[in-house]
Structures are given as structure tokens and as C-alpha cells.
Design a protein around this motif. Structure first.
Motif, PDB file in Angstrom:
ATOM      1  N   THR A  34      18.463 -10.939 -15.405  1.00 20.48           N
ATOM      2  CA  THR A  34      17.650 -10.379 -15.827  1.00 20.48           C
ATOM      3  C   THR A  34      19.201  -9.625 -17.442  1.00 20.48           C
ATOM      4  O   THR A  34      17.720  -9.006 -18.034  1.00 20.48           O
ATOM      5  CB  THR A  34      17.243  -8.855 -15.455  1.00 20.48           C
ATOM      6  OG1 THR A  34      18.009  -7.954 -14.818  1.00 20.48           O
ATOM      7  CG2 THR A  34      16.602  -9.588 -13.704  1.00 20.48           C
ATOM      8  N   ASP A  82       6.253  -9.011 -14.413  1.00 18.01           N
ATOM      9  CA  ASP A  82       6.758  -7.531 -13.164  1.00 18.01           C
ATOM     10  C   ASP A  82       6.332  -7.602 -12.793  1.00 18.01           C
ATOM     11  O   ASP A  82       7.401  -7.757 -11.615  1.00 18.01           O
ATOM     12  CB  ASP A  82       7.414  -6.054 -14.690  1.00 18.01           C
ATOM     13  CG  ASP A  82       8.054  -5.444 -14.463  1.00 18.01           C
ATOM     14  OD1 ASP A  82       9.430  -5.762 -14.051  1.00 18.01           O
ATOM     15  OD2 ASP A  82       7.829  -4.112 -13.978  1.00 18.01           O
ATOM     16  N   GLU A 139       9.631 -10.142 -10.614  1.00 15.63           N
ATOM     17  CA  GLU A 139      10.452  -9.744 -11.222  1.00 15.63           C
ATOM     18  C   GLU A 139      10.873  -7.782 -10.878  1.00 15.63           C
ATOM     19  O   GLU A 139      11.754  -7.372 -10.063  1.00 15.63           O
ATOM     20  CB  GLU A 139      10.883  -8.629 -13.233  1.00 15.63           C
ATOM     21  CG  GLU A 139      11.215 -10.251 -13.708  1.00 15.63           C
ATOM     22  CD  GLU A 139      12.268 -11.159 -13.786  1.00 15.63           C
ATOM     23  OE1 GLU A 139      13.044 -10.512 -12.699  1.00 15.63           O
ATOM     24  OE2 GLU A 139      12.200 -12.135 -13.870  1.00 15.63           O
ATOM     25  N   ASP A 140       9.637  -6.899 -10.967  1.00  8.96           N
ATOM     26  CA  ASP A 140      10.000  -6.013 -10.182  1.00  8.96           C
ATOM     27  C   ASP A 140      10.437  -6.224  -8.450  1.00  8.96           C
ATOM     28  O   ASP A 140      10.404  -6.887  -7.919  1.00  8.96           O
ATOM     29  CB  ASP A 140       8.748  -5.463  -9.425  1.00  8.96           C
ATOM     30  CG  ASP A 140       8.934  -3.982  -9.404  1.00  8.96           C
ATOM     31  OD1 ASP A 140       9.090  -3.095 -10.228  1.00  8.96           O
ATOM     32  OD2 ASP A 140       7.700  -3.601  -7.919  1.00  8.96           O
ATOM     33  N   GLU A 141      10.912  -4.450  -7.574  1.00 11.51           N
ATOM     34  CA  GLU A 141      11.686  -4.510  -6.986  1.00 11.51           C
ATOM     35  C   GLU A 141      10.438  -5.468  -5.374  1.00 11.51           C
ATOM     36  O   GLU A 141      10.706  -5.606  -4.781  1.00 11.51           O
ATOM     37  CB  GLU A 141      12.249  -3.586  -6.508  1.00 11.51           C
ATOM     38  CG  GLU A 141      11.095  -2.064  -6.825  1.00 11.51           C
ATOM     39  CD  GLU A 141      12.088  -0.808  -6.083  1.00 11.51           C
ATOM     40  OE1 GLU A 141      11.439   0.365  -5.619  1.00 11.51           O
ATOM     41  OE2 GLU A 141      13.054  -1.002  -6.560  1.00 11.51           O
ATOM     42  N   LYS A 142       9.475  -5.454  -5.724  1.00 14.78           N
ATOM     43  CA  LYS A 142       8.542  -5.111  -4.987  1.00 14.78           C
ATOM     44  C   LYS A 142       7.781  -6.491  -5.626  1.00 14.78           C
ATOM     45  O   LYS A 142       6.042  -6.717  -4.603  1.00 14.78           O
ATOM     46  CB  LYS A 142       7.379  -4.074  -4.751  1.00 14.78           C
ATOM     47  CG  LYS A 142       7.708  -3.126  -4.329  1.00 14.78           C
ATOM     48  CD  LYS A 142       6.773  -1.879  -3.664  1.00 14.78           C
ATOM     49  CE  LYS A 142       7.906  -1.292  -3.091  1.00 14.78           C
ATOM     50  NZ  LYS A 142       6.829   0.292  -2.494  1.00 14.78           N
ATOM     51  N   LYS A 177       8.135  -9.773  -4.860  1.00 14.35           N
ATOM     52  CA  LYS A 177       7.695 -10.869  -3.569  1.00 14.35           C
ATOM     53  C   LYS A 177       6.624 -10.275  -3.469  1.00 14.35           C
ATOM     54  O   LYS A 177       5.755 -11.344  -2.378  1.00 14.35           O
ATOM     55  CB  LYS A 177       8.947 -11.064  -2.930  1.00 14.35           C
ATOM     56  CG  LYS A 177       9.946 -11.767  -4.317  1.00 14.35           C
ATOM     57  CD  LYS A 177      11.350 -12.589  -3.101  1.00 14.35           C
ATOM     58  CE  LYS A 177      12.138 -13.217  -4.090  1.00 14.35           C
ATOM     59  NZ  LYS A 177      13.191 -13.749  -3.054  1.00 14.35           N
ATOM     60  N   TYR A 226       4.187   2.414  -8.785  1.00 18.64           N
ATOM     61  CA  TYR A 226       4.771   1.529 -10.220  1.00 18.64           C
ATOM     62  C   TYR A 226       5.095   2.249 -10.665  1.00 18.64           C
ATOM     63  O   TYR A 226       5.994   2.297 -11.585  1.00 18.64           O
ATOM     64  CB  TYR A 226       3.960   0.053 -10.000  1.00 18.64           C
ATOM     65  CG  TYR A 226       4.596  -0.637 -10.666  1.00 18.64           C
ATOM     66  CD1 TYR A 226       5.401  -1.890 -10.836  1.00 18.64           C
ATOM     67  CD2 TYR A 226       3.159  -1.345 -11.970  1.00 18.64           C
ATOM     68  CE1 TYR A 226       5.909  -2.815 -12.147  1.00 18.64           C
ATOM     69  CE2 TYR A 226       3.783  -2.203 -13.545  1.00 18.64           C
ATOM     70  CZ  TYR A 226       5.472  -2.763 -12.836  1.00 18.64           C
ATOM     71  OH  TYR A 226       5.525  -3.597 -14.055  1.00 18.64           O
ATOM     72  N   ARG A 232       6.926   4.806 -11.190  1.00 21.10           N
ATOM     73  CA  ARG A 232       8.407   4.214 -10.848  1.00 21.10           C
ATOM     74  C   ARG A 232       9.144   3.751 -11.638  1.00 21.10           C
ATOM     75  O   ARG A 232      10.304   3.923 -12.475  1.00 21.10           O
ATOM     76  CB  ARG A 232       8.590   3.088  -9.911  1.00 21.10           C
ATOM     77  CG  ARG A 232      10.087   2.517  -9.161  1.00 21.10           C
ATOM     78  CD  ARG A 232      10.262   2.323  -8.103  1.00 21.10           C
ATOM     79  NE  ARG A 232       8.925   1.375  -7.557  1.00 21.10           N
ATOM     80  CZ  ARG A 232       9.140   0.081  -8.114  1.00 21.10           C
ATOM     81  NH1 ARG A 232       9.798  -0.343  -8.756  1.00 21.10           N
ATOM     82  NH2 ARG A 232       7.934  -0.442  -7.974  1.00 21.10           N
ATOM     83  N   LYS A 233       8.514   3.748 -12.956  1.00 24.34           N
ATOM     84  CA  LYS A 233       8.506   2.815 -14.226  1.00 24.34           C
ATOM     85  C   LYS A 233       7.853   3.227 -15.476  1.00 24.34           C
ATOM     86  O   LYS A 233       7.671   2.042 -15.946  1.00 24.34           O
ATOM     87  CB  LYS A 233       8.531   1.289 -14.192  1.00 24.34           C
ATOM     88  CG  LYS A 233       9.499   0.821 -12.772  1.00 24.34           C
ATOM     89  CD  LYS A 233      10.112  -1.032 -12.561  1.00 24.34           C
ATOM     90  CE  LYS A 233      10.231  -1.582 -13.668  1.00 24.34           C
ATOM     91  NZ  LYS A 233       9.970  -2.790 -12.582  1.00 24.34           N
TER      92      LYS A 233
END
Length: 300
Positions: A3, A15, A19-22, A24, A211, A214-215
């Protein structure tokens, strides 16, 4: 894919699902909604998105290897591009190149490859069917009953008022649809601070709450990038329409001159055709009698 030093900008759709931590977890929920499955192990997912993307200068696609399939997802907030099957063909060809070494393709043993699936999620403002399938063969100049090459793209309308089943079966997609709707509303109400207001409202209403909290900063930057991208596309299409209109006028003048427009014979042919139309003559007969083409007669 790294990234860092990224040439292209991500959309929020990308995202959320790549791309985001969640990401998947979100993707697996969407995959289950599309296939009626209940997969839970995110470790079996492999993100195989290409650096060479479906869109110029903007990341708006997601692709994963899962369950012996390559799943390619894309989002459209503007008019659906009818050339998506061709673009997906180019995309998946490059994906296959990255998955196998060149020498494997020349082996005498059959090379088993993941089955590709293509989905476009439409959340634009124009009316669009709940489900629609775009086919590569629709673009073929010579039609065949059984084309030697085919690729299909499933388009799903995810606008909330459409109530597509995928929204009920995938919480993230449903909330994303509401988020896009909220952004559009606030952008119209408050062009200057609309993005911030939309994010605040969604957090308050528990829409993508974790989400967005956090972002927040990243989301606002992605919204600005998306807005600029969609604006660029709209401007390009407006310019294309203006050029096409001007070219149409020029062709019409040339055709008029060729048909004797300068001395009035073309206008007389139009008047004659109009009279014959009112008298009930067939279009083909009128065209033959006046020298006009069928399109010109139909336009009267």
C-alpha cells in the motif's frame, strides 16, 4: 500488494472489501450473499488485485482467489459501461498470467485454472434493472449461435430502494449503500461540508459506524478523490456528447448539400415525404419515391 507509494487512489468500496483490516471479513460476507454459502475462514482468501486496474488513475475493483474461483468485483456510481466484458477479459487474462509461470502453459498436462466470476455493483442515480447480464458476445460484429469466446458480467443494482437480496444477506453492502445515499444527500444540501456531515450522520445512525470512526480522515480523502473522479468522467462524457452533436450537424449539412439542399430540392423532398406519410403510404415506398433514406422518413 503493497500500500506504499501507490500510484492510484482507492475508493471506499475497494477499501471496505480489499484493503481495510476487516476487508476479508467483509468480502467473505459478500461472497456468501452472492453464492448462498456460509464460508467463514478468511485465511483461504487471497487478494490478487492487479496494479493495472480496470479504471484509469483510480482503484475501483476488487479481486480474490477463493473456493477455486477468481472473483472480480467492481463498483459503478455513474452509467454502466457496456464495454465491461471486454475490460474484464483483459483484466482476467493478466490475472492468469500472474498466477502461472509461462512454462506451465506449455506442459502436456492440462493446467487447471480458477473459474472466473465478474460482478459490477451499480449505485448510480439513473434507473437501472435489479439484475442485468452483460455479454462479451453482444459486441461481436458477426453474431454466432454458440460464440467461440464468451464472458459474462453480472450487474447488480445495490441502491437501497431496489431491495436486492444481496443487501439483506450482506450487512456491509447494505450499510455501504445507505452510506452512498447519505453522502449524495449531504453533498446536495451542503456542498462545502457535505462529506463531513454524511460521515457524522452515518456514525450516529450506526451505519458503518466502527469503520467510519476508525478511518474518518481517510474516508474523507477517499470521498474527495471519488468526487473528483466522477466529475472528470461526467465532464468527459459531456464533451463527447458536444463533439458528437457538432459532428452530427456537420454531417447533416453535408448530406443536405449533396441532396440538393442548396437549391431547395431536399426541403421539397421532406415536404413530399411528410404528405405521403399523412396519406398512409409505407415508409419504404416513401423513401424510394423521394430519394430520402428510411431514417429520415421515420423522423418526420
Amino acid at each position: 500488494m503493497s500500500t506504499s507509494n501507490r500510484k492510484y487512489k482507492d475508493s471506499i468500496f475497494v477499501d471496505l472489501f480489499a484493503e481495510d483490516e476487516k476487508a476479508k471479513e467483509n468480502f467473505l460476507s459478500l461472497y456468501n450473499a452472492l453464492h448462498g454459502t456460509s464460508l467463514k475462514d478468511t485465511e483461504q482468501l487471497k487478494n490478487v488485485r492487479l496494479d493495472q486496474v480496470l479504471y484509469m488513475s483510480f482503484y475501483n475493483d476488487v479481486s480474490y482467489l477463493v473456493d477455486n474461483k477468481i472473483i472480480v468485483l467492481a463498483e459503478h456510481q455513474s452509467t454502466i459501461n457496456p464495454n465491461m466484458p471486454l475490460r474484464c477479459l483483459e483484466y482476467v487474462s493478466r490475472l492468469y498470467e500472474t498466477l502461472f509461470e509461462s512454462k506451465e502453459k506449455y506442459s502436456r498436462k492440462l493446467l487447471y485454472i480458477p473459474t472466473p466470476e465478474f460482478y459490477v455493483f451499480y449505485n448510480g442515480e439513473e434507473d437501472y434493472p435489479s439484475d442485468k447480464t452483460l455479454k462479451l458476445s453482444d459486441a461481436f460484429i458477426e453474431k454466432a449461435t454458440e460464440p467461440n469466446l464468451e464472458l459474462t458480467v453480472k450487474v447488480i443494482n445495490i441502491n437501497r430502494n431496489n431491495r436486492h437480496p444481496v443487501l439483506e444477506n450482506c450487512k456491509t453492502m447494505k450499510e455501504y449503500s445507505i452510506f452512498v445515499e447519505t453522502v449524495r444527500k449531504w453533498k446536495e444540501i451542503n456542498p462545502k461540508n457535505g462529506f463531513e456531515k454524511a460521515v457524522e450522520e452515518c456514525i450516529q445512525n450506526n451505519i458503518l459506524r466502527e469503520y467510519l470512526k476508525r478511518k474518518t480522515k481517510e474516508v474523507l480523502n477517499m470521498l474527495l478523490a471519488e468526487y473528483d473522479y466522477e466529475t472528470d468522467i461526467a465532464v468527459q462524457r459531456a464533451e463527447e456528447r458536444e463533439i458528437a452533436f457538432a459532428e452530427g450537424i456537420e454531417r447533416g449539412i453535408e448530406q443536405g448539400i449533396e441532396r440538393g439542399f442548396a437549391d431547395g430540392s431536399y426541403q421539397k423532398a421532406l415536404e413530399t415525404a411528410k404528405n405521403l406519410t399523412e396519406m398512409g403510404f409505407a415508409i419504404e415506398a416513401i423513401a424510394k419515391a423521394t430519394g430520402l433514406n428510411i431514417e429520415e422518413v421515420e423522423a418526420l
